[in-house]
Design an enzyme around this catalytic site. Structure first.
Site, PDB file in Angstrom:
ATOM      1  N   TYR A  92       0.687  -1.108   0.019  1.00  0.00           N
ATOM      2  CA  TYR A  92       0.475  -0.009  -0.208  1.00  0.00           C
ATOM      3  C   TYR A  92       1.001   0.974  -0.176  1.00  0.00           C
ATOM      4  O   TYR A  92       0.652   2.008  -0.694  1.00  0.00           O
ATOM      5  CB  TYR A  92      -1.267  -0.118   0.969  1.00  0.00           C
ATOM      6  N   PHE A 112      -6.926  -5.186  11.246  1.00  0.00           N
ATOM      7  CA  PHE A 112      -7.338  -6.524  10.895  1.00  0.00           C
ATOM      8  C   PHE A 112      -7.510  -7.353  11.714  1.00  0.00           C
ATOM      9  O   PHE A 112      -8.476  -8.552  11.512  1.00  0.00           O
ATOM     10  CB  PHE A 112      -6.299  -7.443  10.181  1.00  0.00           C
ATOM     11  N   PHE A 178     -13.739   3.844  10.334  1.00  0.00           N
ATOM     12  CA  PHE A 178     -13.316   2.820   9.684  1.00  0.00           C
ATOM     13  C   PHE A 178     -13.913   2.113  10.230  1.00  0.00           C
ATOM     14  O   PHE A 178     -15.302   0.729   9.881  1.00  0.00           O
ATOM     15  CB  PHE A 178     -12.215   3.017   9.385  1.00  0.00           C
ATOM     16  N   LYS A 206     -11.356   4.129   3.607  1.00  0.00           N
ATOM     17  CA  LYS A 206     -10.676   4.892   2.145  1.00  0.00           C
ATOM     18  C   LYS A 206      -9.676   5.991   3.112  1.00  0.00           C
ATOM     19  O   LYS A 206      -8.819   6.568   2.530  1.00  0.00           O
ATOM     20  CB  LYS A 206     -10.651   5.163   0.965  1.00  0.00           C
ATOM     21  N   TRP A 334      -1.355  -7.927  -3.660  1.00  0.00           N
ATOM     22  CA  TRP A 334      -1.620  -8.777  -1.908  1.00  0.00           C
ATOM     23  C   TRP A 334      -3.083  -9.749  -2.298  1.00  0.00           C
ATOM     24  O   TRP A 334      -2.763 -10.110  -1.588  1.00  0.00           O
ATOM     25  CB  TRP A 334      -1.524  -7.903  -1.033  1.00  0.00           C
TER      26      TRP A 334
END
EC number: 4.2.3.9
Length: 342
Positions: A92, A112, A178, A206, A334
Site C-alpha cells: 500500500y 485486521f 472505519f 479509504k 496482495w
C-alpha cells in the site's frame, strides 16, 4: 536455549520471509492462487511496488504480535502469518519513509485482527468493543494491560503522536469512521451497487488509508489540496473495494455460514451485483473486473488533468496521487496472493 526472538523467527520462517531485489523490491508470487483460477483479470497498465524494508519490518511486526496478541491456537498463528499484513501495508505504502513504515504496519495489522474478532460478535457487542477502543486510541483513557487490543492501540498511537503529532492526529478520525462502519447495521440492507460503494468507502477505510499514507510519507497537503483530492479518493475507494471483494468473496461467503449472523454477514459487491443483475458469481466477477480497469483509467485521466492545470500541482500533491495508484496496484497484488483469501 533459543531466545524468544529466535523462537518467534523459527515459528514465522515458513510463512513470512520474502526475497526482494535491493533496488526494486517486488513481492514474489510464491502462492498459487486457488480463488477463481478460471477467471483472468483484464490487463492493467499499472505495476505494483513494495517498500524496500518489507522483510525486516514484517519480521519485526509479526514478532511483536506473536508475543503480545492472544492467538487461541497454533492454527490461528499460522493463519495470521499466512495473511502477511505487513506485506500488504508495504504494498500500500511503498514510498513510506523508512522510519515510519512500521507504524503503518502495526496499525493495519491490529485493525485486521480486530476485524476478525468482530466477525464473531453481534453488531451491539462489536459496537461496544470498538467504542471502548476509541478513547484509548485518543489517549483519553488508559488501557487494560491484560487486553492486547487495548494496550497495543494505546502504545501505538502514543508513539505515532510522539513521532509526528500533526499527521498522526489526522489519522485518528478516519480510523474511527472505519471502526464504526464495521458494525453499521446498514450493511444488512444494501441491495444496490451504488449504495454499496458509498458504504464501502467507509468500510474499506479509504480515508484511513489516505491519512495513513500521508503520515507514513510525511506529506503535508493544504486544505485546498485535500479538498481537491476528494474525487480522486472516491474513485480509488471504488477500485480498492471491488478488487478486494472479488478476491475475498469465497472466504467471506464461507465465514457468513460459520460466523455470527451479524458480524460475519456477507456484504460484498459480488453478492450485491449478482443479486441485482441476476448473473452468476463468476460472471459477476468478470463484470466487476472490467469496472476496476475503467476506474484505473479514470484515475490516470484525473491525475493528468491536475498536473496540466494552469494552477499547477505541488510535489506533495503529485506524490500523493502516485501513492494512491500504488495503493490500488498493491492491494491487487496482495489480494491475489495472500492465503487470507486464497
Amino acid at each position: 536455549m533459543a531466545t524468544s526472538t529466535e523462537t518467534i523467527s523459527s515459528l514465522a520462517q515458513p510463512f513470512v520471509h520474502l526475497e526482494n531485489p535491493i533496488n526494486s523490491p517486488l513481492v514474489k508470487e510464491t502462492i498459487r492462487p486457488r480463488n477463481d483460477t478460471t477467471i483472468t483479470p483484464p490487463p492493467t497498465q499499472w505495476s505494483y511496488l513494495c517498500h524496500p524494508r518489507v522483510k525486516e519490518v514484517q519480521d519485526e511486526v509479526d514478532g511483536y504480535f506473536l508475543e503480545n496478541w492472544k492467538f487461541p491456537s497454533f492454527k490461528a498463528v499460522r493463519t495470521f502469518l499466512d495473511a502477511k499484513f505487513s506485506e500488504v501495508t508495504c504494498l500500500y505504502f511503498p514510498l513510506a519513509l523508512d522510519d515510519r513504515i512500521h507504524f503503518a504496519c502495526r496499525l493495519l495489522t491490529v485493525l485486521f485482527l480486530i476485524d476478525d474478532v468482530l466477525e464473531h460478535m453481534s453488531f451491539a457487542d462489536g459496537e461496544a468493543y470498538n467504542n471502548r477502543l476509541i478513547p484509548i486510541s485518543r489517549g483519553d483513557v488508559l488501557p487494560d494491560r491484560t487486553k492486547p487490543e487495548e494496550f497495543i492501540l494505546y502504545d501505538l498511537w502514543e508513539s505515532m503522536r510522539a513521532h509526528d503529532a500533526e499527521l498522526a492526529n489526522e489519522v485518528l478520525e478516519p480510523t474511527f469512521v472505519f471502526m464504526r462502519a464495521q458494525t453499521d447495521r446498514a450493511r444488512l440492507s444494501i441491495h444496490e451497487l451504488g449504495h454499496y460503494l458509498e458504504y464501502r468507502e467507509k468500510d474499506v477505510g479509504k480515508a484511513l488509508l489516505s491519512a495513513l499514507m500521508r503520515f507514513s510519507m510525511g506529506l503535508r497537503l493544504s486544505a485546498d489540496e485535500l479538498q481537491d483530492m476528494k474525487a480522486l479518493e472516491a474513485n480509488c475507494a471504488k477500485q480498492l473495494s471491488v478488487v478486494n471483494d472479488i478476491y475475498s468473496y469465497d472466504k467471506e461467503e464461507e465465514a457468513s455460514r460459520t460466523g455470527h449472523k451479524e458480524g460475519a454477514f456477507l456484504c460484498s459487491a459480488v453478492k450485491v451485483l449478482a443479486e441485482e443483475s441476476k448473473l452468476g458469481i463468476p460472471a459477476t466477477k468478470r463484470v466487476l473486473w472490467s469496472m476496476t480497469r475503467e476506474w484505473e483509467t479514470v484515475h490516470d485521466e484525473i491525475v493528468a488533468e491536475k498536473i496540466a492545470s494552469p494552477d499547477g500541482c505541488s510535489e506533495a500533491a503529485k506524490a500523493y496521487m502516485k501513492g494512491l495508484e500504488y495503493q490500488m496496484s498493491g492491494n491487487e497484488q496482495w489480494s491475489k496472493t495472500t492465503r487470507r483469501y486464497n
